[in-house]
Enzyme design. Structure first.
Site, PDB file in Angstrom:
ATOM      1  CG  LEU A   1      -1.923  -1.094   1.414  1.00 24.79           C
ATOM      2  CD1 LEU A   1      -2.656  -0.925   2.749  1.00 24.79           C
ATOM      3  CD2 LEU A   1      -2.919  -1.106   0.270  1.00 24.79           C
ATOM      4  CG  ASP A   2       0.391   4.284  -2.937  1.00 20.33           C
ATOM      5  OD1 ASP A   2       1.161   3.436  -3.416  1.00 20.33           O
ATOM      6  OD2 ASP A   2      -0.499   4.870  -3.593  1.00 20.33           O
ATOM      7  CB  ALA A   3       3.849   6.156   2.515  1.00 23.57           C
TER       8      ALA A   3
END
Length: 308
Positions: free
Chosen positions: A138-140
């Site tokens: 998942l993106d930050a």
């Protein structure tokens, strides 16, 4: 330093140097781009730029640096990260905002892998130390549920499940405006943005990318949608809705309205990995885990409801 000689296979004909060489060597496109910039990639004897195109039958000559020894992952507690489930094979976490999945060059913030190490979760899989157990990301700036493999068997089974698209990945996204139709499928190829390497875009010849969506709730300025991913490209949901001119609220990278983001007090894209279902790698039984909206996203929804 070592030199690799690689003929260009037919399947990579016309592909960008960074994308094709990344596939051949198992490196990231960023790493290949750095090699090309340093003059360490030759195509038929001439220096190749990262965006040059490959021709079937051509000869790539790549000078590779000696691999660096990976440092052990630092055990660092991650505030707000919850373990939703853990057994001998997997650990399922609810990832908070501002947390990367694993350490990477240039990232100095907290990581899921470091947070798991801090609470004593042992990951026993092959691969680079900093990415052990990582089967998806998942993106930050994206919150929500994700799974990490603890055993070698679980790693192999889950990697195959994600590749074969048997994992049920459910997201909630708040997008600007009102998508028409209110239920549909976005089938548009995604690749690196032609002008900005840090972004992705819908481009001809990109990788197959399929997103299914359905309206949950409509507001004056935005729509809350349920999203199911058939593929799992980097930034896929953000790119697809931006291409429809309905970017995720707060996603300034992909063209969201900064005025609306400020009004809703959002400092990141309104995107949340709400559910994750898969066959358990131990016995094959179907398991599903859910993550509720974190405070910043829930507060933005309440603000929109009050404006109705």
């Amino acid at each position: 330093m070592s030199v690799r000689m690689l003929p260009v296979p037919d399947g990579l004909d016309g592909m960008r140097v960074d994308a094709g060489l990344a596939k051949l060597l198992g490196l990231s496109r960023t790493a290949v781009a750095e090699l090309a910039t340093a003059g360490d990639v030759l195509l038929d004897g001439a220096p190749a730029g990262k965006s040059d195109r490959l021709s079937a039958g051509g000869l790539l000559e790549v000078t590779l640096p000696e691999p660096q020894r990976a440092e052990p992952v630092a055990a660092e507690p991650v505030e707000g990260m919850r373990v939703l489930h853990e057994d001998d094979h997997i650990v399922v976490v609810d990832k908070p905002i501002g947390v990367a999945v694993h350490p990477s060059p240039g990232w100095t913030g907290p990581t899921v892998i470091g947070g798991l190490a801090a609470v004593g979760t042992r990951i026993s899989t092959s691969g680079a130390a900093e990415r052990k157990g990582v089967v998806h990301r998942l993106d930050a700036g994206t919150t929500g549920v994700m799974v990490v493999a603890k055993s070698e068997h679980a790693y192999s089974v889950l990697k195959r499940a994600f590749k074969e698209r048997t994992v049920d990945k459910g997201y909630h996204a708040l997008v600007q405006g009102h998508p028409d139709p209110s239920k549909g499928t976005i089938d548009a190829p995604i690749d690196r943005h032609p002008k900005h390497d840090y972004k992705f875009a819908v481009v001809a010849g990109g990788r197959e990318s399929v997103t299914h969506y359905e309206l949950i709730e409509a507001f004056r300025a935005a729509s809350l949608v349920q999203v199911k991913l058939e593929t799992g490209r980097t930034h896929q949901i953000r790119v697809h809705f931006a291409a429809l001119r309905h970017p995720c609220v707060g996603d300034l990278t992909y063209g969201a309205d900064p005025v609306l983001a400020r009004r809703l007090k959002l400092t990141r894209q309104w995107l949340h990995a709400h559910s994750l279902g898969f066959a358990h790698p131990d016995d094959g039984r179907w398991v599903e885990f859910v993550s509720e909206h974190p405070d910043d996203l829930a507060d933005a929804l309440e603000e929109l409801r009050e404006e109705q």
